[in-house]
Each structure stands twice: as structure tokens, then as C-alpha cells.
Design a protein around this motif. Structure first.
Motif, PDB file in Angstrom:
ATOM      1  N   ASP A 190       0.824  -1.207   0.000  1.00 16.23           N
ATOM      2  CA  ASP A 190       0.000   0.000   0.000  1.00 16.23           C
ATOM      3  C   ASP A 190       0.859   1.260   0.000  1.00 16.23           C
ATOM      4  N   GLY A 191       2.046   1.149  -0.585  1.00 15.07           N
ATOM      5  CA  GLY A 191       2.962   2.285  -0.620  1.00 15.07           C
ATOM      6  C   GLY A 191       2.559   3.382  -1.571  1.00 15.07           C
ATOM      7  N   ALA A 192       1.522   3.147  -2.385  1.00 16.73           N
ATOM      8  CA  ALA A 192       1.107   4.153  -3.361  1.00 16.73           C
ATOM      9  C   ALA A 192      -0.176   4.881  -2.970  1.00 16.73           C
ATOM     10  N   VAL A 193      -0.699   4.577  -1.792  1.00 12.29           N
ATOM     11  CA  VAL A 193      -1.982   5.153  -1.377  1.00 12.29           C
ATOM     12  C   VAL A 193      -1.867   6.655  -1.164  1.00 12.29           C
ATOM     13  N   ILE A 194      -2.794   7.397  -1.735  1.00 19.33           N
ATOM     14  CA  ILE A 194      -2.818   8.846  -1.575  1.00 19.33           C
ATOM     15  C   ILE A 194      -3.336   9.226  -0.192  1.00 19.33           C
ATOM     16  N   GLY A 195      -4.327   8.512   0.297  1.00 15.46           N
ATOM     17  CA  GLY A 195      -4.940   8.828   1.583  1.00 15.46           C
ATOM     18  C   GLY A 195      -4.431   7.958   2.713  1.00 15.46           C
ATOM     19  N   ARG A 196      -5.354   7.360   3.442  1.00 14.33           N
ATOM     20  CA  ARG A 196      -5.005   6.555   4.617  1.00 14.33           C
ATOM     21  C   ARG A 196      -4.531   5.164   4.186  1.00 14.33           C
ATOM     22  N   ARG A 197      -3.464   4.707   4.781  1.00 13.87           N
ATOM     23  CA  ARG A 197      -2.932   3.395   4.438  1.00 13.87           C
ATOM     24  C   ARG A 197      -3.554   2.290   5.296  1.00 13.87           C
ATOM     25  N   GLY A 198      -3.318   1.061   4.876  1.00 14.08           N
ATOM     26  CA  GLY A 198      -3.850  -0.100   5.578  1.00 14.08           C
ATOM     27  C   GLY A 198      -4.185  -1.232   4.635  1.00 14.08           C
ATOM     28  N   ALA A 199      -4.197  -0.940   3.308  1.00 12.76           N
ATOM     29  CA  ALA A 199      -4.572  -1.950   2.322  1.00 12.76           C
ATOM     30  C   ALA A 199      -3.560  -3.085   2.228  1.00 12.76           C
ATOM     31  N   LYS A 200      -2.357  -2.869   2.768  1.00 13.77           N
ATOM     32  CA  LYS A 200      -1.356  -3.941   2.773  1.00 13.77           C
ATOM     33  C   LYS A 200      -1.873  -5.176   3.499  1.00 13.77           C
ATOM     34  N   GLU A 201      -2.747  -4.959   4.475  1.00  9.31           N
ATOM     35  CA  GLU A 201      -3.282  -6.078   5.265  1.00  9.31           C
ATOM     36  C   GLU A 201      -4.513  -6.715   4.615  1.00  9.31           C
ATOM     37  N   GLY A 202      -4.917  -6.189   3.457  1.00  8.03           N
ATOM     38  CA  GLY A 202      -6.128  -6.673   2.815  1.00  8.03           C
ATOM     39  C   GLY A 202      -6.126  -8.134   2.405  1.00  8.03           C
ATOM     40  N   PRO A 203      -5.074  -8.615   1.728  1.00  6.94           N
ATOM     41  CA  PRO A 203      -5.125 -10.007   1.238  1.00  6.94           C
ATOM     42  C   PRO A 203      -5.380 -11.039   2.329  1.00  6.94           C
ATOM     43  N   ASP A 204      -4.674 -10.928   3.437  1.00  4.07           N
ATOM     44  CA  ASP A 204      -4.834 -11.930   4.494  1.00  4.07           C
ATOM     45  C   ASP A 204      -6.200 -11.820   5.170  1.00  4.07           C
ATOM     46  N   ALA A 205      -6.695 -10.587   5.342  1.00  2.10           N
ATOM     47  CA  ALA A 205      -8.004 -10.409   5.968  1.00  2.10           C
ATOM     48  C   ALA A 205      -9.122 -10.924   5.060  1.00  2.10           C
ATOM     49  N   ILE A 206      -8.987 -10.706   3.757  1.00  5.02           N
ATOM     50  CA  ILE A 206      -9.992 -11.202   2.825  1.00  5.02           C
ATOM     51  C   ILE A 206     -10.006 -12.725   2.831  1.00  5.02           C
ATOM     52  N   ARG A 207      -8.819 -13.320   2.843  1.00  4.84           N
ATOM     53  CA  ARG A 207      -8.751 -14.784   2.900  1.00  4.84           C
ATOM     54  C   ARG A 207      -9.424 -15.314   4.172  1.00  4.84           C
ATOM     55  N   GLU A 208      -9.122 -14.692   5.301  1.00  4.94           N
ATOM     56  CA  GLU A 208      -9.692 -15.156   6.568  1.00  4.94           C
ATOM     57  C   GLU A 208     -11.212 -15.086   6.547  1.00  4.94           C
ATOM     58  N   ALA A 209     -11.742 -13.977   6.007  1.00  6.28           N
ATOM     59  CA  ALA A 209     -13.195 -13.832   5.937  1.00  6.28           C
ATOM     60  C   ALA A 209     -13.793 -14.818   4.937  1.00  6.28           C
TER      61      ALA A 209
END
Length: 308
Positions: free
Chosen positions: A47-66
Motif C-alpha cells: 500500500d505504498g502508493a496510497v494517496i490517503g489513509r494506508r492499511g490496504a497492505k493487510e487486505g489479502p490476508d483479511a480477505i482470505r480469513e473472511a
């Protein structure tokens, strides 16, 4: 050189043996064996390219868990099956241009398999390497479910707001943005997409006539050799998806989004799908991760369902 980390082991949280979930269906795999599956998951923890608030780096693992706890049965399409997981990409660099270039080497290899790539982001800058390999193979159209157009000019380098400007510069043939919000895009970018003959279907239009909205998007990308579908989770109303970089009111409902994804997934020439900008650290009780996971489920049902 970018490579894959070891894919996670999928397990179902269900206690009832009759409750088959995606945790039972998805299997870890390798690039060499990916062609044995209808679709393969690819995690992009960046998520190094995010213009606003970061946190998307954790998306893949959270999506898998859900997703592991989501039941595999769709009433219209039947049970989802034949899904592999290649794991998360390892990124040896952190700057956006290097990440895009390194990721493209791997995504190119994924596109060469017989499986449909399903990229779990990560931020929207990864759309560039996810789509770019297709540009070398023929004409490409993209349908982007997004509150924004993401056609900024990369004056200071690429970002999560520049992917479609970058892709047009590399030869993208057509773009339809579904779910764009009023007062979320500058006039300059709206004018740019109009010059590129792109189609914009606003969130208001989706709410008024969902079927017509999907038809307009598909018509806008008709005639291309390859179709790519992108879901930026911020297309959802902030009430449904608070865990994104820029949550705002006035977006799509999950019901409208899922119906649209199911329909688009059945289109001919489909060559890839992604979910980006799901940011678990900004989420509330896993609401956004759950919405994103079920979006993946509906898309996979539409792609491989018995109704096709």
C-alpha cells in the motif's frame, strides 16, 4: 526478483460437516500447477502508493480469513469449486515504480496459465501490473467498480490514483467505471476520460437501474480481446465499507455490487479480476473485509457457475 511466499493453508471454521465453505474449497498451489484450477488467488500486500489513509497492505490476508468462513453454495450457480491459492507476492522494493515493474514479471506468468487470476490487494497502483501483461496479447478493456476514475496524471510518479492514466498510455483500449460518485472526481479527470471515450456509470444510475448499468458497462468494452474487472472496495457506501482509504457516503449497497459482479463475471473474454483498497486496520468489526470476501465469492460463482 518478486516471488511468491508460501501459500496459506485453508481451513473451514464450520462445525457442521455439511457446511462446505471456501475454507474447504480453496487449495494452496504453485504457478506450475495453477492451470489445473478454474481460478487462482494472488495476494498483493502493498500500500505504498496510497494517496490517503494506508492499511490496504493487510487486505489479502483479511480477505482470505473472511472468505474461509463463507459457504460455497450459490443458489443460481451452484457450489463454487476449483480455486487455487498461489500465496502473496514478495516485494523486494518499496518504491511504486519498482513494485509495479517487479510485480508485472510475475503477473505476466500468472496470466499465461489456464486459470483466471484473482488478485487480492493491496492498493490500486497494482492494477497496472495486473492488467499490463494483457496489453501485449491484444486489445484490452477494463470495467472498474470504483467511486473514483483513477486517471490522475503521474506528475510526481505513479500512485493509487494514476493506474488508468498509466494503462491508457500503454495502450488500454476501453474503460468503464461503475459506481462513480458525484463530487468525488475533478472535472479535469472527467474530461480526460471523456476524451478517451470512457464510460462512466454513476452510483445513482446503478441504484435506479442495476441491469441497465451493467449492460452499459459491458457494451463500452465490447469488441476487445481481453476483459479485466477491478473492484475498489470504496465503491461501496461508507456504511458498508468503512475500512478503505477514502470512505464516503452515497455509494453502492453490497446487494447491488454483488449482483453486478455476478453478471459481469459471466462475460466472454474475461481475463482477470482484482479486489483492491480493503484496509483492515481502518475497518469496523471486519465489516469491510467481509464485504470484500463475499464480493470475491459472488464473482467466482458468476465465473464458474453451473448456469453458464
Amino acid at each position: 526478483m518478486t516471488s511468491f511466499a508460501r501459500p496459506p493453508r485453508w481451513e473451514s471454521p464450520a462445525s457442521d460437516p455439511n457446511d462446505e465453505t471456501f475454507g474447504d474449497v480453496v487449495e494452496p498451489t504453485t504457478l506450475e500447477a495453477a492451470g489445473a484450477y478454474d481460478a487462482v488467488l494472488v495476494g498483493e500486500r502493498y500500500d505504498g502508493a496510497v494517496i490517503g489513509r494506508r492499511g490496504a497492505k493487510e487486505g489479502p490476508d483479511a480477505i482470505r480469513e473472511a472468505l474461509a468462513g463463507v459457504k460455497s453454495h450459490h443458489y443460481d450457480a451452484g457450489p463454487v469449486s476449483s480455486i487455487g491459492d498461489l500465496g502473496n507476492l514478495r516485494f523486494p522494493f518499496s518504491d511504486v515504480p519498482s513494485v509495479q515493474a517487479e510485480a508485472e514479471e510475475v503477473t505476466s506468468a500468472v496470466h499465461e496459465t489456464a486459470a483466471l487470476p484473482v488478485f487480492l490487494g493491496g492498493d490500486n497502483s497494482l492494477t497496472v501490473p495486473n492488467v499490463a501483461p494483457l496489453l501485449e496479447r491484444g486489445s484490452v478493456g477494463a470495467i472498474s467498480f470504483d467511486a473514483h476514475l483513477d486517471c490522475r496524471e503521474p506528475v510526481d510518479g505513479p500512485s493509487s490514483g494514476t493506474p488508468y492514466r498509466q494503462l491508457f498510455d500503454r495502450g488500454l483500449d476501453a474503460l468503464a467505471v461503475v459506481g462513480a460518485r458525484h463530487f468525488e472526481t475533478s472535472t479535469a479527470y472527467a474530461d480526460y476520460l471523456e476524451r478517451k471515450r470512457g464510460e462512466v456509470v454513476t452510483a445513482d444510475e446503478v441504484r435506479r437501474d442495476p441491469a441497465s448499468a451493467v449492460s452499459r458497462a459491458l457494451e463500452a468494452v465490447s469488441g476487445v480481446d481481453f476483459l479485466y474487472v477491478s473492484l475498489d472496495v470504496d465503491v461501496l457506501d461508507a456504511a458498508f465499507a468503512p475500512g478503505v482509504s477514502a470512505p464516503t457516503p452515497g455509494g453502492l449497497t453490497t446487494a447491488d455490487l454483488y449482483a453486478a459482479l455476478f453478471e459481469v463475471a459471466g462475460a466472454d473474454r474475461l481475463s482477470g479480476f482484482e479486489v483492491v483498497e480493503c484496509a483492515p486496520p481502518l475497518d469496523e468489526s471486519g465489516r469491510t473485509s467481509d464485504a470484500a470476501a463475499r464480493a470475491v465469492a459472488h464473482f467466482l460463482a458468476g465465473y464458474g457457475g453451473e448456469w453458464r
